[in-house]
Design an enzyme around this catalytic site. Sequence first.
Site, PDB file in Angstrom:
ATOM      1  N   GLU A 149      -1.424  -8.057   0.113  1.00 50.32           N
ATOM      2  CA  GLU A 149      -1.786  -7.756   1.011  1.00 50.32           C
ATOM      3  C   GLU A 149      -3.132  -7.310  -0.039  1.00 50.32           C
ATOM      4  OE1 GLU A 149      -4.095  -6.291   2.275  1.00 50.32           O
ATOM      5  OE2 GLU A 149      -3.363  -4.722   3.076  1.00 50.32           O
TER       6      GLU A 149
ATOM      7  N   CYS B  55      -8.897  -2.468   3.606  1.00 53.39           N
ATOM      8  CA  CYS B  55      -8.667  -3.871   2.771  1.00 53.39           C
ATOM      9  C   CYS B  55      -9.734  -4.815   4.705  1.00 53.39           C
ATOM     10  CB  CYS B  55      -7.558  -3.776   3.146  1.00 53.39           C
ATOM     11  SG  CYS B  55      -6.315  -3.687   3.960  1.00 53.39           S
TER      12      CYS B  55
HETATM   13  N1  LIG Z   1      -5.612  -4.336  -0.404  1.00 49.82           N
HETATM   14  C1  LIG Z   1      -5.638  -3.091  -0.728  1.00 49.82           C
HETATM   15  O1  LIG Z   1      -5.443  -2.580   0.429  1.00 49.82           O
HETATM   16  C2  LIG Z   1      -6.131  -3.056  -1.396  1.00 49.82           C
HETATM   17  C3  LIG Z   1      -7.303  -3.208  -2.235  1.00 49.82           C
HETATM   18  N2  LIG Z   1      -7.493  -3.006  -3.613  1.00 49.82           N
HETATM   19  C4  LIG Z   1      -8.204  -3.786  -3.903  1.00 49.82           C
HETATM   20  O2  LIG Z   1      -8.342  -2.901  -5.714  1.00 49.82           O
HETATM   21  C5  LIG Z   1      -9.736  -2.859  -6.282  1.00 49.82           C
HETATM   22  C6  LIG Z   1      -9.903  -1.746  -7.677  1.00 49.82           C
HETATM   23  O3  LIG Z   1      -8.486  -0.896  -7.230  1.00 49.82           O
HETATM   24  P1  LIG Z   1      -7.714  -0.347  -8.144  1.00 49.82           P
HETATM   25  O4  LIG Z   1      -7.215   0.937  -7.403  1.00 49.82           O
HETATM   26  O5  LIG Z   1      -8.810   0.482  -9.388  1.00 49.82           O
HETATM   27  O6  LIG Z   1      -6.776  -1.365  -7.841  1.00 49.82           O
HETATM   28  P2  LIG Z   1      -5.731  -1.440  -9.022  1.00 49.82           P
HETATM   29  O7  LIG Z   1      -5.292  -2.987  -8.435  1.00 49.82           O
HETATM   30  O8  LIG Z   1      -5.719  -1.597 -10.114  1.00 49.82           O
HETATM   31  O9  LIG Z   1      -4.116  -0.456  -7.735  1.00 49.82           O
HETATM   32  C7  LIG Z   1      -4.236  -0.719  -7.395  1.00 49.82           C
HETATM   33  C8  LIG Z   1      -2.624  -0.638  -6.904  1.00 49.82           C
HETATM   34  O10 LIG Z   1      -2.175  -0.952  -7.833  1.00 49.82           O
HETATM   35  C9  LIG Z   1      -1.136  -0.830  -8.775  1.00 49.82           C
HETATM   36  N3  LIG Z   1      -0.712  -1.342  -9.594  1.00 49.82           N
HETATM   37  C10 LIG Z   1      -1.890  -1.565 -10.696  1.00 49.82           C
HETATM   38  N4  LIG Z   1      -1.433  -1.978 -12.187  1.00 49.82           N
HETATM   39  C11 LIG Z   1      -0.246  -2.117 -11.422  1.00 49.82           C
HETATM   40  C12 LIG Z   1       0.679  -3.198 -12.067  1.00 49.82           C
HETATM   41  N5  LIG Z   1       0.727  -4.207 -13.162  1.00 49.82           N
HETATM   42  N6  LIG Z   1       2.515  -3.740 -11.164  1.00 49.82           N
HETATM   43  C13 LIG Z   1       2.706  -2.237 -10.234  1.00 49.82           C
HETATM   44  N7  LIG Z   1       1.384  -2.171  -9.414  1.00 49.82           N
HETATM   45  C14 LIG Z   1       0.110  -2.060 -10.371  1.00 49.82           C
HETATM   46  C15 LIG Z   1      -2.121   0.346  -9.026  1.00 49.82           C
HETATM   47  O11 LIG Z   1      -1.184   1.908  -9.119  1.00 49.82           O
HETATM   48  C16 LIG Z   1      -3.081   0.854  -7.723  1.00 49.82           C
HETATM   49  O12 LIG Z   1      -2.063   1.965  -6.768  1.00 49.82           O
HETATM   50  C17 LIG Z   1     -10.337  -2.669  -4.778  1.00 49.82           C
HETATM   51  O13 LIG Z   1     -11.387  -2.026  -5.082  1.00 49.82           O
HETATM   52  C18 LIG Z   1     -10.115  -3.432  -4.239  1.00 49.82           C
HETATM   53  O14 LIG Z   1     -10.194  -3.791  -4.075  1.00 49.82           O
HETATM   54  C19 LIG Z   1      -7.318  -1.451  -4.449  1.00 49.82           C
HETATM   55  C20 LIG Z   1      -6.143  -0.693  -3.179  1.00 49.82           C
HETATM   56  C21 LIG Z   1      -5.485  -0.869  -1.835  1.00 49.82           C
HETATM   57  O1  LIG Z   2      -5.862  -0.976   3.851  1.00 52.30           O
HETATM   58  C1  LIG Z   2      -5.895  -1.882   4.435  1.00 52.30           C
HETATM   59  C2  LIG Z   2      -5.712  -1.197   5.645  1.00 52.30           C
HETATM   60  C3  LIG Z   2      -6.177   0.567   6.102  1.00 52.30           C
HETATM   61  C4  LIG Z   2      -5.372   0.302   7.462  1.00 52.30           C
HETATM   62  C5  LIG Z   2      -4.711   0.166   8.434  1.00 52.30           C
HETATM   63  S1  LIG Z   2      -4.848   0.402   9.974  1.00 52.30           S
HETATM   64  O2  LIG Z   2      -5.623   0.095  10.659  1.00 52.30           O
HETATM   65  O3  LIG Z   2      -4.413   2.188   9.628  1.00 52.30           O
HETATM   66  O4  LIG Z   2      -3.470   0.002  10.502  1.00 52.30           O
HETATM   67  C6  LIG Z   2      -4.382  -1.167   7.873  1.00 52.30           C
HETATM   68  C7  LIG Z   2      -4.530  -1.923   6.952  1.00 52.30           C
END
Ligand SMILES: NC(=O)C1=CN([C@@H]2O[C@H](COP(=O)(O)OP(=O)(O)OC[C@H]3O[C@@H](n4cnc5c(N)ncnc54)[C@H](O)[C@@H]3O)[C@@H](O)[C@H]2O)C=CC1
Ligand SMILES: O=Cc1ccc(S(=O)(=O)O)cc1
Length: 489
Positions: A252, A286
Amino acid sequence: MSGPFYRCPELLIAGRWRTGRGDRSHTVVDPATAEPLGELRLASAADLQEALSAAGLAFEAWRQVPAHERCARLERGVARLRAQADEIAALLTAEQGKTLAEARAECLMAADLIKWYAEEARRVHGRVLPARASQSRMDVLRLPVGPVAAFSPWNFPLVLSARKLGGALAAGCSIILKAAEETPASVAAMVACLAEELPEGVLQLVYGVPAEVSKALIESPVIRKVSFTGSVPVGRHLAQMAAGQLKRITLELGGHAPVIVCEDADVASTVAMMVAHKFRNAGQACLAPTRFYVARPLYRDFLEAFKAAADDLRVGPGHDPRSQMGPLANARRLQAVQDLMARSAACGAQVLTRTGNLPSGGFFAAPTLLADIAPDAPAMVEEPFGPIACAMPFDTLDEAIGLANRSDYGLAGYLFTDSARAILAVSQRLEVGSLAINGIGVSVPEAPFGGLKASGWGSESGIEGMEAFLEPRFTHYSVPQDHDRRHKT
Ligand SMILES: NC(=O)C1=CN([C@@H]2O[C@H](COP(=O)(O)OP(=O)(O)OC[C@H]3O[C@@H](n4cnc5c(N)ncnc54)[C@H](O)[C@@H]3O)[C@@H](O)[C@H]2O)C=CC1
Ligand SMILES: O=Cc1ccc(S(=O)(=O)O)cc1
């Protein structure tokens, strides 16, 4: 709120809470003050190997536990989680920044997700096929896939961990969760609620150097399934690692949600709903609505109403009950948001933002609307993951759908209209995994949540999310041909 109530948690390995034995630690910071909250001791390579051995052993026992008992144990854990929602919310606000109301709602959503999966455990059944011969039977069982390695991020640490924990545990898998080092205490508190009800090693929690943990876990023969929520580059890297091991992976990876506001929409109610949804968790979600495509006759009214509502939001520390939007979660997000705004303004976007002061000290950013933005401006392409919304007008629905589908992402989408024609067209042609029409409900426990294109692979929650932790087993068995003679039946 660097109060004395905050303590960095330990790791949960093989049924024991204990400090990580690695030689590194991570400083957890309060985003509202930028002050340190504590030092999180990280896992060593030996800690991870111990967790892997325990996960392998625990799986063999947990898979044998009847589904009704797995359900009952998880439901007791959920009851404890609900009862502790206020305490867990305070930890989440301290380490992540979101408001207390949002943190409490997140804790309750995490409880709902796990509860739904727990109930679903009792409905995982196979099927019996018409046998091809007499004295034989053919059936298909759905069995737990095996020990799971799960990686969850810092923006919604409870909800995004619960999606993985609930599915894996309900299906009969053991799970090692590496949650985000930035927000360790809230997840540890949730894990403690569940682990109390589970045999040792079934649920383990580690914190470490992310790249080291993912390599050790994904490359281990013990792990049979990987689940990650985070950025596209890290997701791509983990997918490559999992592919090398021929392991199943769910990803995701974020979104850049389009919102199509048709000419018949009510501007006031649309804006009220979207401003609250956009700036929830300071936009670090997200599924946050981000690209607003507004029918030209409504466009100017929409901009004015959106700016007024965004300006009205009270930005402040999450623990202050008057705050409606907290700080960003960390310094690198603040830097990234400021940079994205500046690059988009340089491409001609009109920056509609407040002129007044923001609280000082923490990672605060103002809710901002980038109006008249070009379709290929940076903020229209890169996920802002912060309080930035973009708006541009459209003339025809076809044009709006085409613009919305230009993104590499395809997670959530929103549509505001009463027109059956528009609803049919958008629900068929918008490239997203979840679509809300005249509302915000793109994520509920009983429905799949997952993205197309760069937003990921597979789904979490709903029966599709449960399926990701199961594998089919076809069994074709026959009575031995000489059975009747030997047993004289
Ligand atoms: N889909 C979502 O809910 C999320 C999306 N993001 C996206 O990532 C962008 C950058 O956020 P950052 O925290 O700087 O991203 P990042 O990708 O560096 O980190 C996101 C998560 O992945 C983990 N992570 C990083 N490298 C890893 C590895 N090699 N193996 C396993 N886990 C690893 C980190 O500990 C963190 O919890 C955000 O701007 C957003 O676009 C970030 C967090 C959540
Ligand atoms: O960032 C992803 C995300 C954040 C919130 C939720 S929820 O609305 O609380 O289920 C789902 C995905």
